[in-house]
Design a protein around this motif. Structure first.
Motif, short mmCIF file in Angstrom:
data_model
loop_
_atom_site.label_atom_id
_atom_site.label_comp_id
_atom_site.label_asym_id
_atom_site.label_seq_id
_atom_site.Cartn_x
_atom_site.Cartn_y
_atom_site.Cartn_z
N GLY A 36 0.88 -1.12 -0.23
CA GLY A 36 0.04 -0.09 -0.10
C GLY A 36 0.86 1.26 -0.03
O GLY A 36 0.33 2.27 -0.62
N GLN A 37 2.13 1.22 0.64
CA GLN A 37 2.74 2.38 0.56
C GLN A 37 3.35 2.59 -0.79
O GLN A 37 3.39 3.81 -1.29
N SER A 38 3.69 1.80 -1.40
CA SER A 38 4.27 1.95 -2.62
C SER A 38 3.45 2.48 -3.69
O SER A 38 3.57 3.31 -4.50
N LEU A 39 1.98 1.74 -3.62
CA LEU A 39 1.02 2.34 -4.41
C LEU A 39 0.52 3.88 -4.13
O LEU A 39 0.33 4.69 -5.15
N ILE A 40 0.60 4.16 -2.81
CA ILE A 40 0.04 5.62 -2.45
C ILE A 40 1.28 6.49 -3.04
O ILE A 40 1.06 7.44 -3.54
N ASN A 41 2.39 6.05 -2.97
CA ASN A 41 3.44 6.86 -3.11
C ASN A 41 3.71 7.17 -4.59
O ASN A 41 4.10 8.35 -5.14
N LYS A 42 3.52 6.10 -5.65
CA LYS A 42 3.53 6.47 -7.11
C LYS A 42 2.17 7.14 -7.33
O LYS A 42 2.35 7.64 -8.32
N TRP A 43 1.13 6.94 -6.46
CA TRP A 43 -0.10 7.90 -7.07
C TRP A 43 -0.10 9.32 -6.95
O TRP A 43 -0.50 10.12 -7.78
N ASP A 44 0.43 9.52 -5.65
CA ASP A 44 0.55 11.03 -5.31
C ASP A 44 1.95 11.65 -5.15
O ASP A 44 2.02 12.86 -4.90
N GLY A 45 2.81 11.00 -4.88
CA GLY A 45 4.10 11.59 -4.70
C GLY A 45 4.29 12.36 -3.39
O GLY A 45 4.97 13.39 -3.44
N HIS A 46 3.44 12.07 -2.60
CA HIS A 46 3.24 12.95 -1.11
C HIS A 46 4.56 13.18 -0.72
O HIS A 46 5.48 12.20 -0.15
N THR A 47 4.62 14.30 -0.17
CA THR A 47 5.96 14.78 0.53
C THR A 47 5.63 14.77 1.97
O THR A 47 4.15 15.04 2.31
N VAL A 48 6.40 14.51 2.86
CA VAL A 48 6.04 14.45 4.57
C VAL A 48 7.10 15.66 4.87
O VAL A 48 8.19 15.82 4.69
N TYR A 49 6.32 16.41 5.87
CA TYR A 49 7.30 17.34 6.58
C TYR A 49 7.59 16.80 8.26
O TYR A 49 6.53 16.39 8.74
N ILE A 50 8.75 16.86 8.26
CA ILE A 50 9.10 16.22 9.59
C ILE A 50 9.78 17.52 10.47
O ILE A 50 10.88 17.99 9.99
N TRP A 51 9.41 17.47 11.69
CA TRP A 51 10.02 18.37 12.80
C TRP A 51 11.16 17.83 13.49
O TRP A 51 11.10 16.77 13.85
N VAL A 52 12.14 18.44 13.12
CA VAL A 52 13.67 17.94 13.66
C VAL A 52 14.21 19.00 14.70
O VAL A 52 14.51 19.96 14.33
N LEU A 53 14.33 18.55 16.05
CA LEU A 53 15.04 19.39 16.93
C LEU A 53 16.57 19.70 16.63
O LEU A 53 17.36 18.61 16.15
N LEU A 54 17.05 21.01 16.78
CA LEU A 54 18.32 21.05 16.61
C LEU A 54 19.18 20.87 17.85
O LEU A 54 20.40 20.64 17.67
N GLU A 55 18.67 20.70 18.94
CA GLU A 55 19.20 20.12 20.21
C GLU A 55 20.34 21.10 20.62
O GLU A 55 21.59 20.59 20.76
N GLY A 56 20.27 22.53 20.33
CA GLY A 56 21.34 23.55 20.97
C GLY A 56 22.13 23.59 19.67
O GLY A 56 22.95 24.58 20.10
N ARG A 57 22.03 23.16 18.56
CA ARG A 57 22.92 23.59 17.46
C ARG A 57 22.41 25.03 16.79
O ARG A 57 21.19 25.59 17.23
N ASN A 58 23.17 25.74 16.44
CA ASN A 58 23.01 27.20 15.89
C ASN A 58 22.10 27.07 14.61
O ASN A 58 22.73 26.55 13.44
#
Length: 157
Positions: A36-58
């Motif tokens: 199902g993951q492959s089929l959905i990915n081929k169908w819409d090319g959906h991108t995912v936005y992920i929040w990533v902490l910088l953990e004190g980085r500038n």
């Protein structure tokens, strides 16, 4: 640790928003045509936005469009999947059994099961909201500052 490469889409003081395209699992599995993951990915090319902490980085060290590598621990994914699937299922079953023993009517049991499923979904949503800033559950930047350590089993003779 599951690694994914992404592109920085927004930079904030505590973290960055990273755009990923869900293709890391596709191609490594033999069930690609039935996935199902492959089929959905081929169908819409959906991108995912992920929040990533910088953990004190500038934040000034990062720029829009930079490609970075993020890592998500396997135990976070396993526990999250267990929570997302099992809590609604358990509440559905408990509500159905309770209603069946109390009322012994099929319609009431069915409605109670549906209510239990919704309750389970609300519990998962509440848990997700409550832990949204938990750094142990967040993806991490994989760079020279926080390298990955792979431990190999020591052979015993």
């Amino acid at each position: 640790m599951i690694l994914e490469t992404g592109r920085i889409m927004a930079i904030e003081t505590e973290g960055v928003w990273v755009e990923t395209i869900r293709k890391s699992a596709c191609g490594s599995c033999k069930a690609e045509k039935g996935c199902g993951q492959s089929l959905i990915n081929k169908w819409d090319g959906h991108t995912v936005y992920i929040w990533v902490l910088l953990e004190g980085r500038n934040p000034a060290d990062y720029h829009l469009g930079d490609e970075i590598q993020i890592g998500i621990p396997e135990e976070v994914i396993a526990k999250g999947a267990l929570l997302v699937y099992m809590v609604p299922l358990i509440t559905l079953l408990l509500a159905t059994v309770f209603a069946h023993h109390q009322f012994a009517h099929e319609g009431i049991s069915t409605l109670s099961g549906f209510a239990g499923l919704l309750l389970g979904g609300l519990i998962v949503r509440w848990h997700s909201w409550r832990n949204r800033l938990n750094s142990d559950l967040q993806p991490v930047l994989v760079d020279d500052r926080k390298p990955l350590h792979f431990y190999q089993a020591v052979e015993q003779h």
